[in-house]
Design a protein around this motif. Structure first.
Motif, mmCIF file in Angstrom:
data_model
loop_
_atom_site.group_PDB
_atom_site.id
_atom_site.type_symbol
_atom_site.label_atom_id
_atom_site.label_comp_id
_atom_site.label_asym_id
_atom_site.label_seq_id
_atom_site.Cartn_x
_atom_site.Cartn_y
_atom_site.Cartn_z
ATOM 1 N N GLN A 76 -4.373 10.871 7.561
ATOM 2 C CA GLN A 76 -5.821 10.683 7.429
ATOM 3 C C GLN A 76 -6.428 10.180 8.737
ATOM 4 O O GLN A 76 -7.505 10.613 9.142
ATOM 5 C CB GLN A 76 -6.108 9.689 6.306
ATOM 6 C CG GLN A 76 -7.589 9.532 6.001
ATOM 7 C CD GLN A 76 -7.826 8.658 4.795
ATOM 8 O OE1 GLN A 76 -6.930 7.911 4.355
ATOM 9 N NE2 GLN A 76 -9.013 8.741 4.223
ATOM 10 N N GLU A 83 -11.887 15.046 13.480
ATOM 11 C CA GLU A 83 -13.197 15.322 12.902
ATOM 12 C C GLU A 83 -14.300 14.614 13.679
ATOM 13 O O GLU A 83 -15.383 15.179 13.922
ATOM 14 C CB GLU A 83 -13.218 14.887 11.436
ATOM 15 C CG GLU A 83 -14.499 15.251 10.704
ATOM 16 C CD GLU A 83 -14.485 14.782 9.268
ATOM 17 O OE1 GLU A 83 -15.188 15.412 8.447
ATOM 18 O OE2 GLU A 83 -13.785 13.790 8.973
ATOM 19 N N THR A 111 0.131 16.146 -0.722
ATOM 20 C CA THR A 111 -0.620 16.444 -1.940
ATOM 21 C C THR A 111 0.285 17.092 -2.980
ATOM 22 O O THR A 111 0.236 16.744 -4.172
ATOM 23 C CB THR A 111 -1.798 17.375 -1.627
ATOM 24 O OG1 THR A 111 -2.625 16.788 -0.620
ATOM 25 C CG2 THR A 111 -2.648 17.631 -2.863
ATOM 26 N N GLU A 125 -5.805 7.479 -7.838
ATOM 27 C CA GLU A 125 -6.679 7.237 -6.692
ATOM 28 C C GLU A 125 -6.027 7.728 -5.401
ATOM 29 O O GLU A 125 -6.682 8.309 -4.533
ATOM 30 C CB GLU A 125 -6.996 5.750 -6.579
ATOM 31 C CG GLU A 125 -7.911 5.408 -5.397
ATOM 32 C CD GLU A 125 -8.156 3.922 -5.274
ATOM 33 O OE1 GLU A 125 -8.752 3.519 -4.250
ATOM 34 O OE2 GLU A 125 -7.738 3.161 -6.168
ATOM 35 N N GLY A 128 -6.322 11.513 -5.316
ATOM 36 C CA GLY A 128 -7.672 11.900 -4.939
ATOM 37 C C GLY A 128 -7.898 11.757 -3.446
ATOM 38 O O GLY A 128 -8.536 12.623 -2.815
ATOM 39 N N ARG A 129 -7.359 10.688 -2.850
ATOM 40 C CA ARG A 129 -7.495 10.497 -1.402
ATOM 41 C C ARG A 129 -6.737 11.587 -0.644
ATOM 42 O O ARG A 129 -7.201 12.088 0.384
ATOM 43 C CB ARG A 129 -6.985 9.105 -1.015
ATOM 44 C CG ARG A 129 -7.297 8.715 0.428
ATOM 45 C CD ARG A 129 -7.372 7.212 0.585
ATOM 46 N NE ARG A 129 -6.104 6.559 0.337
ATOM 47 C CZ ARG A 129 -5.179 6.351 1.281
ATOM 48 N NH1 ARG A 129 -5.401 6.717 2.521
ATOM 49 N NH2 ARG A 129 -4.039 5.752 0.975
ATOM 50 N N HIS A 131 -6.216 14.648 -1.692
ATOM 51 C CA HIS A 131 -7.024 15.871 -1.785
ATOM 52 C C HIS A 131 -8.185 15.844 -0.803
ATOM 53 O O HIS A 131 -8.534 16.870 -0.198
ATOM 54 C CB HIS A 131 -7.539 16.040 -3.217
ATOM 55 C CG HIS A 131 -6.576 16.713 -4.138
ATOM 56 N ND1 HIS A 131 -6.123 17.998 -3.947
ATOM 57 C CD2 HIS A 131 -5.942 16.248 -5.269
ATOM 58 C CE1 HIS A 131 -5.293 18.329 -4.919
ATOM 59 N NE2 HIS A 131 -5.148 17.279 -5.728
ATOM 60 N N ASP A 132 -8.799 14.672 -0.646
ATOM 61 C CA ASP A 132 -9.922 14.558 0.294
ATOM 62 C C ASP A 132 -9.469 14.811 1.727
ATOM 63 O O ASP A 132 -10.157 15.500 2.486
ATOM 64 C CB ASP A 132 -10.553 13.169 0.191
ATOM 65 C CG ASP A 132 -11.286 12.951 -1.125
ATOM 66 O OD1 ASP A 132 -11.601 13.977 -1.781
ATOM 67 O OD2 ASP A 132 -11.536 11.789 -1.481
ATOM 68 N N VAL A 133 -8.322 14.258 2.070
ATOM 69 C CA VAL A 133 -7.789 14.482 3.425
ATOM 70 C C VAL A 133 -7.476 15.961 3.626
ATOM 71 O O VAL A 133 -7.801 16.550 4.662
ATOM 72 C CB VAL A 133 -6.531 13.618 3.654
ATOM 73 C CG1 VAL A 133 -5.869 13.989 4.988
ATOM 74 C CG2 VAL A 133 -6.883 12.146 3.625
ATOM 75 N N GLN A 135 -8.793 18.501 2.026
ATOM 76 C CA GLN A 135 -10.054 19.253 2.065
ATOM 77 C C GLN A 135 -10.705 19.155 3.432
ATOM 78 O O GLN A 135 -11.226 20.147 3.964
ATOM 79 C CB GLN A 135 -11.006 18.733 0.997
ATOM 80 C CG GLN A 135 -12.309 19.527 0.917
ATOM 81 C CD GLN A 135 -13.197 19.052 -0.207
ATOM 82 O OE1 GLN A 135 -12.879 18.092 -0.911
ATOM 83 N NE2 GLN A 135 -14.324 19.703 -0.388
ATOM 84 N N THR A 136 -10.676 17.978 4.030
ATOM 85 C CA THR A 136 -11.238 17.817 5.374
ATOM 86 C C THR A 136 -10.471 18.659 6.387
ATOM 87 O O THR A 136 -11.070 19.331 7.243
ATOM 88 C CB THR A 136 -11.183 16.332 5.789
ATOM 89 O OG1 THR A 136 -11.915 15.546 4.846
ATOM 90 C CG2 THR A 136 -11.781 16.133 7.181
#
Length: 653
Positions: A76, A83, A111, A125, A128-129, A131-133, A135-136
């Protein structure tokens, strides 16, 4: 010991923290309690093993979650730093690219690992984190994919694409006319639409970025971001294909736009469409398919879908133009262009069937074949309309000087040009022969000497030949009707002689000879020769009758009356001068035909004149001989030039 006794040796379990204690308790019970039966002892032993396994899994899961969380934190942090940088990764060098790809792939793996675990509520949780990483990371890869496709796009230059055959257009707009009696060009030539074109593969994207693009695609697809990847790819490539259509000068037109367009403009657009279609399919689409295969070659279904979605709008735009042409008015002057379009689509069928394989591409191949079928229907309807137009072409005024009618030129050049499309016409007309009643008889059939071998007329003549012979017969009937517009019988024969001779010569000097055959030509030669003889009879019979001796004798004696003889000469000269004045304005365009008729006329008229003068030389003085035989012969050379002259004019020659 029963199950109640078995339960007494197991403590109450309130969560995973007691699993180890329970397993140890069961072990002690197995060793110290002598009253346990064998079955109970076996049950407790199995339960102890299971509880030990659960406790071991729980310990390892805790260790895995801790490891995954630590790795995720590292990934991350890396993803966030890239990013925040906002610069394109592939502009930062190969080391940076490799590091980022490893980080993105690590996010995918983490993931996947979390999804494989049986997580408790509070542990979701972490998933979910992850998946967010991921997705980014995928969003950045999507941007990189678009950036690389756009920045490394190769310019498309269709003018540098050459085919084996010449693309020079040889059909001049001035030769495309209506069936009116106005002037017409003497020839109609078709465009070159050779089937010998080659397929070219060109680099639409610079080759050195293909491996990186393939790597991005594979990573996004394996990370379950197939939809985002394919949408980004097809969006960029669709714009590139739209640009290609623009470069090929094919603007987007609705069917209504096409139907409202003037023919001269439309004719020019069709020529551009024919060239554009061949280049677009055989060069650009083939190259687009190759590009898609290079990037998505590991995923056949995705490869097909990406190519289809990128190219669908462009190929349907080109087909829409052809479809509009197929439903427009069936005007004869459009037939050549419709045939050109049909042949191009027919030639490209194997290419299209290869490019759009399977169920994914069936929508394109079906639409292609449907448009091809509608163009074929249009060809048939237009050809029938061409035949009807000949039959219904009416004139109110005779053709000046009895020359070749514009309709004759148009029709014969029209069908001569259609011989270039013989195979296509045979294919399209073969199922419609029964609808045509042909006004010709077997004596005008091709290759009559082979009748017995080939099984007769109906089996020998191709559909195209049957229709061409029908057209010629309709034209002859129409010309016969038009000849009646000429007041003089002699001019009627000159008109028919000229036109039938023109038809015979057009057939004899072209590929039409193989279709019409020598027997048809012989019969037309006989016809125009008959009209030449009928002309001589209509023009000169009454004049030559003046050279007979009957009616020249004095009453009551056999001596020649000089008064009557003078009257005969005067009548002859008046009639001759009137013919001269009239028929110098008539025209025979063909030099050889004109010369032949002059000679034939001269042999009859001059010989009769010379004989009559010689026979009566002693009965009349030279002052009454207005023209010598040589003068008369020279006068006849002025006939049929299309320029009226008078013998009273001293400057007539």
């Amino acid at each position: 010991m029963d199950m109640a006794d078995c339960k007494s040796v197991i403590p109450e379990l309130e969560g995973e923290e007691n699993l180890i204690a329970a397993a140890k308790h069961i072990a002690r019970a197995l060793g110290s309690n002598k009253n346990l039966t064998d079955d109970t002892r076996r049950i407790l032993a199995d339960l102890g093993v299971q509880l030990s396994s659960i406790s071991t899994y729980s310990e390892k899961k805790d260790e895995n979650l801790s490891e995954i969380e630590n790795c995720l934190n590292d990934v991350q942090e890396k993803i966030a730093s890239w990013e925040a940088d906002q610069s394109m990764i592939w502009d930062s060098g190969s080391d940076e690219v490799s590091e980022y790809l490893n980080a993105a792939d690590e996010a995918r793996k983490l993931t996947d690992r979390l999804e494989s675990l049986s997580l408790k509520n509070e542990e979701y949780e972490l998933l979910g984190r992850a998946h967010d990483v991921l997705q980014t990371a995928m969003a950045m890869l999507e941007e990189e994919l678009v950036y690389m496709l756009v920045q490394n796009k190769q310019p498309f230059e269709p003018e540098h694409v050459s085919f084996r055959s010449s693309e020079e257009d040889t059909l001049d707009e001035s030769s495309i006319i209506s069936f009116g009696d106005d002037s017409v060009e003497d020839s109609i030539l078709r465009d070159s639409t050779s089937r010998a074109s080659e397929e070219f593969i060109i680099d639409l994207v610079h080759p050195h970025v293909i491996p990186e693009l393939r790597c991005i695609a594979n990573l996004m697809i394996s990370s379950k971001y197939e939809r985002e990847c394919t949408q980004a790819y097809t969006s960029v490539r669709k714009e590139a294909l739209d640009e290609c259509i623009f470069i090929l000068a094919m603007e987007k037109l609705s069917i209504e736009d096409v139907l409202r367009m003037e023919w001269v403009t439309l004719n020019s657009m069709i020529k551009g469409w024919i060239r554009a279609m061949k280049i677009f399919v055989r060069v650009y689409l083939a190259s687009e398919k190759w590009l898609s295969e290079q990037i998505f070659g590991d995923h056949e279904r995705i490869n097909q879908v990406c190519f289809l979605e990128a190219s669908k709008a462009s190929i349907l735009q080109l087909l829409n133009f052809a479809d509009a042409m197929s439903i427009g008015p069936h005007k004869p002057e459009k037939l050549f262009r419709i045939l050109d379009m049909y042949e191009v689509l027919a030639d490209l069928v194997p290419d299209i069937d290869t490019l759009y394989l399977g169920e994914a591409g069936s929508s394109i191949t079906m639409e292609w074949h449907e448009v091809l079928g509608r163009l074929g229907d249009c060809v048939r309807a237009t050809f029938i309309e061409f035949e009807n137009a000949i039959a219904t072409n009416h004139s109110t005024n005779p053709i000046l000087g009895g020359g070749i009618h514009p309709l004759t030129r148009y029709v014969m050049n029209y069908i001569r040009t259609l011989t270039d499309y013989g195979d296509t016409l045979n294919l399209l007309l073969k199922d419609h022969d029964d609808e045509v009643h042909l006004p010709f008889s077997p004596d005008v059939s091709p290759s009559k000497e082979n009748d017995n071998k080939s099984g007769g007329l109906s089996n020998r003549i191709s559909p195209t030949a049957r229709h061409f012979l029908s057209v010629a017969a309709i034209l002859e009937c129409n010309l016969d009707a038009k000849s009646k517009l000429c007041k003089e019988a002699a001019l009627q024969h000159i008109f028919l002689m000229n036109n039938i001779h023109y038809m015979a010569e057009k057939v004899k000097g072209s590929e039409l000879r193989l279709i019409f055959g020598d027997e048809w030509i012989r019969k037309r030669n006989w016809k125009f020769q008959q009209h030449a003889m009928n002309y001589e009879r209509a023009s000169w019979s009454s004049i030559l009758s003046l050279f007979k001796d009957e009616g020249l004798q004095n009453p009551g004696s056999n001596s020649i009356s000089k008064i009557l003889l003078k009257e005969r000469f005067r009548s002859f000269y008046l009639a001759f001068e009137e013919i001269y004045r009239t028929q110098t304005g008539w025209v025979i365009p063909d030099l050889q035909l004109r010369e032949d008729l002059r000679i034939s006329t001269s042999l009859k008229v001059i010989q009769a004149y010379r004989t009559f003068v010689g026979r009566n030389a002693t009965h009349i003085s030279d002052k009454h001989i207005k023209y010598s035989a040589d003068d008369m012969e020279n006068f006849l050379l002025d006939l049929f030039e299309g320029s009226p002259k008078s013998l009273q004019n001293p400057c007539r020659r």
